[in-house]
Design a protein around this motif. Structure first.
Motif, PDB file in Angstrom:
ATOM      1  N   VAL A   1       0.840  -1.191   0.000  1.00 38.45           N
ATOM      2  CA  VAL A   1       0.000   0.000   0.000  1.00 38.45           C
ATOM      3  C   VAL A   1       0.879   1.246   0.000  1.00 38.45           C
ATOM      4  N   ALA A   2       0.619   2.150  -0.937  1.00 38.29           N
ATOM      5  CA  ALA A   2       1.331   3.434  -0.991  1.00 38.29           C
ATOM      6  C   ALA A   2       0.535   4.479  -0.226  1.00 38.29           C
ATOM      7  N   SER A   3       1.221   5.366   0.460  1.00 34.88           N
ATOM      8  CA  SER A   3       0.539   6.395   1.239  1.00 34.88           C
ATOM      9  C   SER A   3       0.185   7.616   0.402  1.00 34.88           C
ATOM     10  N   GLU A   4       0.880   7.805  -0.716  1.00 29.69           N
ATOM     11  CA  GLU A   4       0.642   8.956  -1.569  1.00 29.69           C
ATOM     12  C   GLU A   4       0.546   8.514  -3.026  1.00 29.69           C
ATOM     13  N   LEU A   5      -0.285   9.212  -3.781  1.00 24.58           N
ATOM     14  CA  LEU A   5      -0.445   8.909  -5.198  1.00 24.58           C
ATOM     15  C   LEU A   5       0.873   9.055  -5.952  1.00 24.58           C
ATOM     16  N   GLY A   6       1.586  10.143  -5.680  1.00 26.65           N
ATOM     17  CA  GLY A   6       2.847  10.379  -6.364  1.00 26.65           C
ATOM     18  C   GLY A   6       3.852   9.274  -6.110  1.00 26.65           C
ATOM     19  N   ASP A   7       3.860   8.756  -4.893  1.00 26.34           N
ATOM     20  CA  ASP A   7       4.780   7.676  -4.543  1.00 26.34           C
ATOM     21  C   ASP A   7       4.465   6.427  -5.357  1.00 26.34           C
ATOM     22  N   ALA A   8       3.174   6.140  -5.523  1.00 24.57           N
ATOM     23  CA  ALA A   8       2.770   4.972  -6.301  1.00 24.57           C
ATOM     24  C   ALA A   8       3.191   5.115  -7.762  1.00 24.57           C
ATOM     25  N   VAL A   9       2.987   6.305  -8.323  1.00 29.96           N
ATOM     26  CA  VAL A   9       3.339   6.540  -9.723  1.00 29.96           C
ATOM     27  C   VAL A   9       4.846   6.432  -9.929  1.00 29.96           C
ATOM     28  N   GLN A  10       5.611   6.987  -9.005  1.00 32.47           N
ATOM     29  CA  GLN A  10       7.067   6.954  -9.130  1.00 32.47           C
ATOM     30  C   GLN A  10       7.596   5.529  -9.202  1.00 32.47           C
ATOM     31  N   LYS A  11       6.993   4.622  -8.451  1.00 32.71           N
ATOM     32  CA  LYS A  11       7.516   3.265  -8.338  1.00 32.71           C
ATOM     33  C   LYS A  11       6.982   2.316  -9.403  1.00 32.71           C
ATOM     34  N   ALA A  12       5.972   2.745 -10.170  1.00 33.70           N
ATOM     35  CA  ALA A  12       5.380   1.868 -11.173  1.00 33.70           C
ATOM     36  C   ALA A  12       5.830   2.269 -12.568  1.00 33.70           C
ATOM     37  N   ASP A  13       6.113   1.288 -13.386  1.00 31.27           N
ATOM     38  CA  ASP A  13       6.458   1.554 -14.779  1.00 31.27           C
ATOM     39  C   ASP A  13       5.224   1.527 -15.668  1.00 31.27           C
ATOM     40  N   ILE A  14       4.260   0.683 -15.320  1.00 32.99           N
ATOM     41  CA  ILE A  14       2.980   0.634 -16.032  1.00 32.99           C
ATOM     42  C   ILE A  14       1.906   1.097 -15.067  1.00 32.99           C
TER      43      ILE A  14
END
Length: 317
Positions: free
Chosen positions: A65-78
């Motif tokens: 689970v990511a705490s922030e949207l930006g954090d999730a986007v940064q770590k995902a390639d797709i």
């Protein structure tokens, strides 16, 4: 709003409406069980409890689970997105693009107006990322069993990266618009959803007439079961049982249904034609909104048709 992603060669999803949350859960389940993911899915939701619940449901080590949207986007390639309406997806993409997204792949499964898809495509591609429009057809049960139908549009260099997660994983079939504008997938999704609306309208009118004429709803249901197994029978059963008004939360919310109807009517007008059946259905959906508010379900069209026939909205005491 929910997002899921796989870091490494990753994936990501976003939603905000309950029916889509249910569909997302099925899609996530199939991704982690059949998608050959190298690393855990990354999940983000504005309501953290929903992300935590989904994380627990998927099993230990399957997701984070990511705490922030930006954090999730940064770590995902797709990055997969699937939100309830045009404003929600536009806002989410704007937030995502505050990150460095160069060389990432965005895949939107939302049901939105083709013009919205075009705007999103331009925004994403201008930041050096790729974009595929990939709306899906199918009820929550189909998502759970990996039987969705996925519609893909965009450059083949991008759609080829998405296909391994569609047919055989999240879905049973792909409708492939590779190398066609992303808007084509959204256009098919909007037109396709009018078939669902028209089906519900027809079944509703049939049941109202069966009751008023003396045929009886059970007898009509037998006909539907034998000639139209599947979604027709399912909606007929929901109407007969009273599920169309008894649910605490709608299976397919009336607000979402009206959004789809309005998009279809707008597209028809712009193309010099009309969708008169959808105009009728939208009128009934308006009556559902008045009667049930945010709890209204698309199947509530039956209640609105009943009222027109001089019956109570609810078919059970």
């Amino acid at each position: 709003m929910d997002w899921f992603g796989k870091h490494g060669s990753g994936m990501y999803f976003t939603l905000s409406i309950r029916v889509k949350l249910i569909v997302l859960q099925g899609m996530c389940k199939n991704l982690v069980s059949k998608g050959n993911l190298e690393k855990p899915l990354i999940i983000f939701n504005r309501t953290k409890q929903r992300a935590d619940d989904l994380n627990a449901k998927l099993g230990t080590g399957k997701s984070v689970v990511a705490s922030e949207l930006g954090d999730a986007v940064q770590k995902a390639d797709i990055v997969f997105t699937c939100l309830g309406d045009d404003t929600a997806i536009t806002d989410a993409i704007a937030t995502a693009l505050k990150q460095d997204v160069k060389d990432k792949l965005f895949v939107d499964c939302s049901t939105v107006h083709p013009s919205t898809t075009g705007t999103i495509a331009n925004s994403i591609e201008s930041q050096g990322a790729e974009f595929v429009s990939c709306p899906v057809f199918g009820a929550p049960a189909m998502a759970e069993s990996g039987q969705l139908v996925c519609v893909l549009a965009g450059p083949s260099s991008a759609t080829d990266k998405v296909k391994p997660y569609c047919k055989g994983v999240m879905g049973r079939a792909n409708i492939d618009f590779s190398d066609q504008p992303q808007q084509k997938a959204s256009l098919l999704k909007i037109i396709g959803n009018t078939f669902i609306l028209n089906m519900i309208e027809s079944v509703s009118e049939g049941h109202a007439l069966a009751e008023k004429s003396g045929l009886g709803n059970e007898n009509l249901h037998q006909f539907i079961e034998n000639l139209f197994p599947g979604v027709y029978t399912a909606y007929s059963g929901r109407m007969m049982s009273g599920d169309y008004y008894k649910r605490e939360e709608p299976l397919f919310g009336v607000d979402l249904a009206r959004k789809d109807a309005k998009h279809a009517m707008d597209l028809a007008q712009a193309s010099g034609t009309r969708m008169k059946d959808i105009e009728v259905a939208d009128g009934h959906l308006t009556d559902v909104q008045k009667h049930m508010g945010s709890k209204g379900d698309i199947a509530g069209i039956y209640g609105a048709v009943r009222q027109e026939a001089g019956l109570k909205f609810e078919n059970k005491d």
